[in-house]
Design a protein around this motif. Structure first.
Motif, PDB file in Angstrom:
ATOM      1  N   SER A 138       0.807  -1.220   0.000  1.00 35.54           N
ATOM      2  CA  SER A 138       0.000   0.000   0.000  1.00 35.54           C
ATOM      3  C   SER A 138       0.837   1.265   0.000  1.00 35.54           C
ATOM      4  O   SER A 138       0.299   2.354  -0.148  1.00 35.54           O
ATOM      5  N   ASP A 139       2.158   1.144   0.150  1.00 36.86           N
ATOM      6  CA  ASP A 139       3.002   2.328   0.086  1.00 36.86           C
ATOM      7  C   ASP A 139       3.462   2.637  -1.342  1.00 36.86           C
ATOM      8  O   ASP A 139       4.081   3.665  -1.592  1.00 36.86           O
ATOM      9  N   PHE A 140       3.168   1.737  -2.292  1.00 34.04           N
ATOM     10  CA  PHE A 140       3.569   1.894  -3.694  1.00 34.04           C
ATOM     11  C   PHE A 140       5.089   1.991  -3.855  1.00 34.04           C
ATOM     12  O   PHE A 140       5.586   2.500  -4.849  1.00 34.04           O
ATOM     13  N   ASN A 141       5.805   1.438  -2.918  1.00 38.73           N
ATOM     14  CA  ASN A 141       7.248   1.285  -3.059  1.00 38.73           C
ATOM     15  C   ASN A 141       7.484  -0.131  -3.571  1.00 38.73           C
ATOM     16  O   ASN A 141       7.962  -1.001  -2.868  1.00 38.73           O
ATOM     17  N   TRP A 142       7.148  -0.335  -4.847  1.00 32.20           N
ATOM     18  CA  TRP A 142       7.004  -1.690  -5.380  1.00 32.20           C
ATOM     19  C   TRP A 142       8.297  -2.213  -5.993  1.00 32.20           C
ATOM     20  O   TRP A 142       9.056  -1.461  -6.609  1.00 32.20           O
ATOM     21  N   SER A 143       8.503  -3.520  -5.842  1.00 35.82           N
ATOM     22  CA  SER A 143       9.655  -4.177  -6.444  1.00 35.82           C
ATOM     23  C   SER A 143       9.321  -5.644  -6.620  1.00 35.82           C
ATOM     24  O   SER A 143       8.279  -6.126  -6.151  1.00 35.82           O
ATOM     25  N   ASP A 144      10.227  -6.380  -7.282  1.00 38.65           N
ATOM     26  CA  ASP A 144       9.971  -7.803  -7.522  1.00 38.65           C
ATOM     27  C   ASP A 144      10.171  -8.651  -6.277  1.00 38.65           C
ATOM     28  O   ASP A 144       9.982  -9.861  -6.325  1.00 38.65           O
ATOM     29  N   SER A 145      10.550  -8.037  -5.152  1.00 40.39           N
ATOM     30  CA  SER A 145      10.684  -8.779  -3.899  1.00 40.39           C
ATOM     31  C   SER A 145       9.521  -8.534  -2.953  1.00 40.39           C
ATOM     32  O   SER A 145       9.520  -9.061  -1.832  1.00 40.39           O
ATOM     33  N   ARG A 146       8.534  -7.767  -3.369  1.00 36.32           N
ATOM     34  CA  ARG A 146       7.364  -7.518  -2.533  1.00 36.32           C
ATOM     35  C   ARG A 146       6.460  -8.756  -2.508  1.00 36.32           C
ATOM     36  O   ARG A 146       5.851  -9.117  -3.504  1.00 36.32           O
ATOM     37  N   ARG A 147       6.394  -9.396  -1.368  1.00 32.96           N
ATOM     38  CA  ARG A 147       5.628 -10.637  -1.267  1.00 32.96           C
ATOM     39  C   ARG A 147       4.160 -10.430  -1.617  1.00 32.96           C
ATOM     40  O   ARG A 147       3.536 -11.260  -2.261  1.00 32.96           O
ATOM     41  N   SER A 148       3.584  -9.322  -1.168  1.00 33.67           N
ATOM     42  CA  SER A 148       2.152  -9.109  -1.369  1.00 33.67           C
ATOM     43  C   SER A 148       1.788  -9.000  -2.838  1.00 33.67           C
ATOM     44  O   SER A 148       0.639  -9.265  -3.211  1.00 33.67           O
ATOM     45  N   LEU A 149       2.735  -8.650  -3.705  1.00 30.60           N
ATOM     46  CA  LEU A 149       2.435  -8.483  -5.121  1.00 30.60           C
ATOM     47  C   LEU A 149       2.448  -9.806  -5.884  1.00 30.60           C
ATOM     48  O   LEU A 149       2.208  -9.823  -7.080  1.00 30.60           O
ATOM     49  N   ARG A 150       2.696 -10.892  -5.201  1.00 32.75           N
ATOM     50  CA  ARG A 150       2.672 -12.201  -5.858  1.00 32.75           C
ATOM     51  C   ARG A 150       1.369 -12.952  -5.560  1.00 32.75           C
ATOM     52  O   ARG A 150       1.220 -14.112  -5.908  1.00 32.75           O
ATOM     53  N   THR A 151       0.413 -12.250  -4.950  1.00 33.67           N
ATOM     54  CA  THR A 151      -0.754 -12.942  -4.398  1.00 33.67           C
ATOM     55  C   THR A 151      -1.600 -13.660  -5.441  1.00 33.67           C
ATOM     56  O   THR A 151      -2.323 -14.581  -5.115  1.00 33.67           O
ATOM     57  N   PHE A 152      -1.521 -13.253  -6.715  1.00 31.56           N
ATOM     58  CA  PHE A 152      -2.365 -13.885  -7.736  1.00 31.56           C
ATOM     59  C   PHE A 152      -1.602 -14.896  -8.587  1.00 31.56           C
ATOM     60  O   PHE A 152      -2.184 -15.484  -9.491  1.00 31.56           O
ATOM     61  N   TYR A 153      -0.332 -15.073  -8.315  1.00 27.16           N
ATOM     62  CA  TYR A 153       0.483 -15.984  -9.116  1.00 27.16           C
ATOM     63  C   TYR A 153       0.382 -17.368  -8.487  1.00 27.16           C
ATOM     64  O   TYR A 153       1.190 -17.762  -7.653  1.00 27.16           O
ATOM     65  N   ARG A 154      -0.605 -18.168  -8.888  1.00 29.23           N
ATOM     66  CA  ARG A 154      -1.056 -19.292  -8.087  1.00 29.23           C
ATOM     67  C   ARG A 154      -0.980 -20.606  -8.864  1.00 29.23           C
ATOM     68  O   ARG A 154      -1.984 -21.251  -9.161  1.00 29.23           O
ATOM     69  N   TYR A 155       0.246 -21.011  -9.161  1.00 34.67           N
ATOM     70  CA  TYR A 155       0.409 -22.233  -9.950  1.00 34.67           C
ATOM     71  C   TYR A 155       0.297 -23.501  -9.129  1.00 34.67           C
ATOM     72  O   TYR A 155       0.118 -24.579  -9.694  1.00 34.67           O
ATOM     73  N   GLN A 156       0.383 -23.412  -7.816  1.00 33.34           N
ATOM     74  CA  GLN A 156       0.088 -24.599  -7.002  1.00 33.34           C
ATOM     75  C   GLN A 156      -1.379 -24.979  -7.179  1.00 33.34           C
ATOM     76  O   GLN A 156      -1.715 -26.151  -7.361  1.00 33.34           O
ATOM     77  N   ASP A 157      -2.264 -23.977  -7.147  1.00 34.47           N
ATOM     78  CA  ASP A 157      -3.681 -24.253  -7.366  1.00 34.47           C
ATOM     79  C   ASP A 157      -3.922 -24.771  -8.786  1.00 34.47           C
ATOM     80  O   ASP A 157      -4.720 -25.699  -8.994  1.00 34.47           O
ATOM     81  N   ILE A 158      -3.262 -24.173  -9.772  1.00 34.87           N
ATOM     82  CA  ILE A 158      -3.410 -24.629 -11.153  1.00 34.87           C
ATOM     83  C   ILE A 158      -2.992 -26.091 -11.282  1.00 34.87           C
ATOM     84  O   ILE A 158      -3.653 -26.903 -11.941  1.00 34.87           O
ATOM     85  N   ALA A 159      -1.878 -26.445 -10.631  1.00 31.77           N
ATOM     86  CA  ALA A 159      -1.403 -27.823 -10.693  1.00 31.77           C
ATOM     87  C   ALA A 159      -2.412 -28.790 -10.075  1.00 31.77           C
ATOM     88  O   ALA A 159      -2.669 -29.875 -10.615  1.00 31.77           O
ATOM     89  N   ASN A 160      -2.992 -28.410  -8.942  1.00 28.84           N
ATOM     90  CA  ASN A 160      -3.998 -29.261  -8.303  1.00 28.84           C
ATOM     91  C   ASN A 160      -5.203 -29.461  -9.217  1.00 28.84           C
ATOM     92  O   ASN A 160      -5.748 -30.570  -9.325  1.00 28.84           O
ATOM     93  N   ILE A 161      -5.637 -28.390  -9.862  1.00 27.27           N
ATOM     94  CA  ILE A 161      -6.799 -28.465 -10.750  1.00 27.27           C
ATOM     95  C   ILE A 161      -6.490 -29.340 -11.952  1.00 27.27           C
ATOM     96  O   ILE A 161      -7.309 -30.187 -12.359  1.00 27.27           O
ATOM     97  N   ASN A 162      -5.316 -29.155 -12.554  1.00 27.31           N
ATOM     98  CA  ASN A 162      -4.959 -29.964 -13.716  1.00 27.31           C
ATOM     99  C   ASN A 162      -4.887 -31.445 -13.366  1.00 27.31           C
ATOM    100  O   ASN A 162      -5.336 -32.298 -14.141  1.00 27.31           O
ATOM    101  N   PHE A 163      -4.317 -31.763 -12.215  1.00 29.75           N
ATOM    102  CA  PHE A 163      -4.244 -33.164 -11.803  1.00 29.75           C
ATOM    103  C   PHE A 163      -5.640 -33.742 -11.607  1.00 29.75           C
ATOM    104  O   PHE A 163      -5.922 -34.884 -11.994  1.00 29.75           O
ATOM    105  N   PHE A 164      -6.521 -32.950 -11.007  1.00 27.64           N
ATOM    106  CA  PHE A 164      -7.900 -33.392 -10.819  1.00 27.64           C
ATOM    107  C   PHE A 164      -8.559 -33.691 -12.162  1.00 27.64           C
ATOM    108  O   PHE A 164      -9.192 -34.743 -12.346  1.00 27.64           O
ATOM    109  N   LEU A 165      -8.422 -32.784 -13.117  1.00 24.58           N
ATOM    110  CA  LEU A 165      -9.077 -32.950 -14.420  1.00 24.58           C
ATOM    111  C   LEU A 165      -8.514 -34.147 -15.181  1.00 24.58           C
ATOM    112  O   LEU A 165      -9.252 -34.843 -15.896  1.00 24.58           O
ATOM    113  N   GLU A 166      -7.228 -34.424 -15.029  1.00 25.17           N
ATOM    114  CA  GLU A 166      -6.631 -35.574 -15.698  1.00 25.17           C
ATOM    115  C   GLU A 166      -7.070 -36.886 -15.052  1.00 25.17           C
ATOM    116  O   GLU A 166      -7.102 -37.930 -15.716  1.00 25.17           O
TER     117      GLU A 166
END
Length: 571
Positions: free
Chosen positions: A100-128
């Motif tokens: 919320s301070d807009f002091n953004w960088s690639d190390s800001r943990r909060s900015l990765r909140t939508f990068y969710r490939y663990q969930d994608i992997a679970n879904i793909n395994f389920f569908l297969e």
């Protein structure tokens, strides 16, 4: 989903879901040699349990994402701090502050909140696994697949908005796979095609224990969001508006959903009273005891607010609304306070849009105290002496305007509030429909749907008083400006809708700047012209916009672990 509440999750099954799929960095995969996968995901019961687990890919009612975990739950409120309406106070001294301070960088943990490939992997395994499983009720196979594909589309839709090009992964990966970023348009087209294909594979409503599962209405609402969220980058806005119009029209004409009357109906949406029964709820994360625990009430409440019968610990008061938001909430006459001659800065909370009081904990508000019997008063101004609410306190709300939705006096425990998170409400569909029509130049058709949302809470219709003149954060389209303003009032403090609006209409340089709080003049809590508390000693309040922010950075550890990933510009 009450359906999920009827099951005890099998720990082994959930473990297998996680370890048979690659994690978010595409590389660290556990050795599967000692596991016999032939004994799981074989029956309808197995797949039912696994599908129920996928529901946890929906976001949680939380203002902070505990991103130290690989598979942390997505905190739905976090993007609201990336807007002009709110700021998050860093209490734990994590140097994160949820971005919320807009002091953004690639190390800001909060900015990765939508990068969710663990969930994608679970879904793909389920569908297969689904085609080879034995089903006693064969019709469930198609529905289960449609529900899982919805979750995958949900995740990719937000990633397209947040990160642009992202790897489109639709099968399980091996440890050696390092997928590259797929063009944004291709991922967007995949999302739309998936939603198109599953729309008629899901029912409009459920009954019994199945109430709360993904419906046709949820698919159509997500499709409309996807079309409108693409406005900021897509080459064919006319097609996007038309697509959103068609999706919303189908929801509205179904007759399944409706607004609950009055401001009390609005308030009810953020309490357990509305769970699984409200005709407004299109998509929700259903509270499940002991599993998707919500710390929201603890995070936002004044120290002396009622904590519930079994509550414990100090409330934390982390987020605050900005003065920009407070001062732009209309009076009951449908005017901005600065334009209404009846507005009284000494008594500023009367005769305002009723949603202000329902949404914001305002200075001098009374609320139920910790004993559950007597009331306390919210006193954020520094002149109130040693009060623990004041804005200058090290652990307090940073602006003097607190969050109120989802804080109620029926919860048993303030660190496990039991209200369902309403992700998409019917009011959003009405406003998306109005926006889609306005985007095609059909203002006359759009206006009744905008006014329907206003009229529900007792605000005057624009058909009677005329559209407002929005000067801060304008799209250049008067009707769309009015719709976005209504979205600010309707969804304040409850989700990422304001983030969507700023990003897709490229309003960042118009609206993001220094955050101000309550007026300095203790006798004029609604002072519009005098100095305001600005925490000038703290740099986090001096926010500066950069157009690079229209794409979030790819988190640095993901880049380190996948040689084929590239960073977004400016990070």
């Amino acid at each position: 989903m009450k359906y999920i509440k009827t099951y005890k999750f099998a720990s082994l099954l959930v473990l297998l879901v996680s370890i048979t799929s690659c994690n978010e960095d595409f590389l660290n995969v556990d050795d599967l040699d000692d596991l016999d996968l032939s004994t799981v995901y074989q029956s309808e019961e197995d797949l039912t349990l696994a599908l129920n687990n996928l529901y946890f890919s929906l976001p949680n009612l939380d203002i902070e994402d505990p991103l130290f975990s690989i598979d942390a739950n997505q905190a739905y409120i976090v993007p609201y701090f990336w807007t002009d309406d709110a700021i998050h106070r860093n209490i734990a001294n994590t140097a994160d502050n949820q971005g919320s301070d807009f002091n953004w960088s690639d190390s800001r943990r909060s900015l990765r909140t939508f990068y969710r490939y663990q969930d994608i992997a679970n879904i793909n395994f389920f569908l297969e696994s689904l085609p080879g499983a034995t089903f006693e009720t064969e019709s469930n196979r198609e529905r289960y697949a449609a529900e899982a594909r919805f979750f995958r589309a949900w995740i990719y839709e937000t990633m397209v908005l947040a990160y642009g090009d992202v790897p489109l992964v639709t099968t399980t990966l091996t440890p050696s796979d390092n997928p590259s970023r797929t063009p944004r348009q291709e991922v967007f087209d995949f999302v739309i095609s998936e939603l198109d294909e599953i729309t008629n594979q899901l029912p409009e409503t459920y009954s019994g224990d199945d109430i709360g599962r993904i419906t046709k209405g949820a698919v159509l609402a997500l499709k409309s969001r996807a079309y409108l969220n693409a406005l900021g980058w897509h080459s064919d806005p006319d097609a996007l508006y038309a697509g959103a119009e068609a999706a919303c029209s189908e929801i509205i004409s179904s007759g399944v959903y409706a607004l609950v009357d009055g401001i009390d109906g609005f308030k009810e949406q953020f309490t357990p009273d509305s769970d699984l029964t409200s005709p407004e709820t299109i998509l929700a994360t259903i509270y499940v005891t002991g599993i998707n625990v919500s710390r929201y009430a603890l995070q936002v409440s004044p120290r002396d607010l009622y904590k519930g019968i079994n509550g414990s610990g100090n409330n934390q008061r982390r987020p605050g609304f900005t003065s920009d938001f407070i001062e732009e909430v209309q009076t009951i006459n449908g005017l901005f306070p600065k334009d209404d001659p009846t507005y009284d800065p000494a008594n500023p909370w009367v005769n305002r849009d009723p949603r202000l009081e329902a949404t914001v904990r305002l200075p001098l508000d009374e609320y139920l105290g910790t004993d559950g019997v007597n009331n306390d008063i919210f006193l954020p101004h520094p002149s109130y002496g040693d009060t623990r609410d004041r804005v200058q306190g090290s652990n307090n709300n940073p602006t003097g305007y607190g969050f109120k939705k989802y804080t109620d006096y029926t919860m048993l425990n303030n660190i496990e509030g039991d209200a369902d998170l309403k992700i998409i409400r019917y009011s959003e569909v009405l406003l998306m429909y109005a926006e889609a029509l306005a985007g095609q130049g059909r203002d006359g058709e759009a206006l009744p749907y905008l006014d329907q949302v206003r009229e529900r809470v007792g605000m005057p219709k624009y058909a009677d008083i005329g559209l407002p003149t929005v000067t801060r954060g304008t799209t250049g389209n008067t009707m769309i400006d009015a719709i976005l303003l209504e979205r600010r009032y309707e969804f304040a403090g409850e989700g990422p809708q304001r983030w969507f609006d700023i990003w897709r209409y490229k309003l960042g340089n118009q609206v993001i700047g220094t955050v101000y709080g309550i007026p300095d003049d203790v006798n004029l809590p609604g002072d519009l012209t005098g100095p305001k508390y600005d925490s000038s000693d703290l740099e986090i309040y001096q926010r500066v916009w950069d157009d690079n922010y229209y794409l979030l950075p790819i988190f640095v550890s993901f880049l380190d672990d996948n040689v084929n990933l590239t960073q977004n510009p400016g990070y």
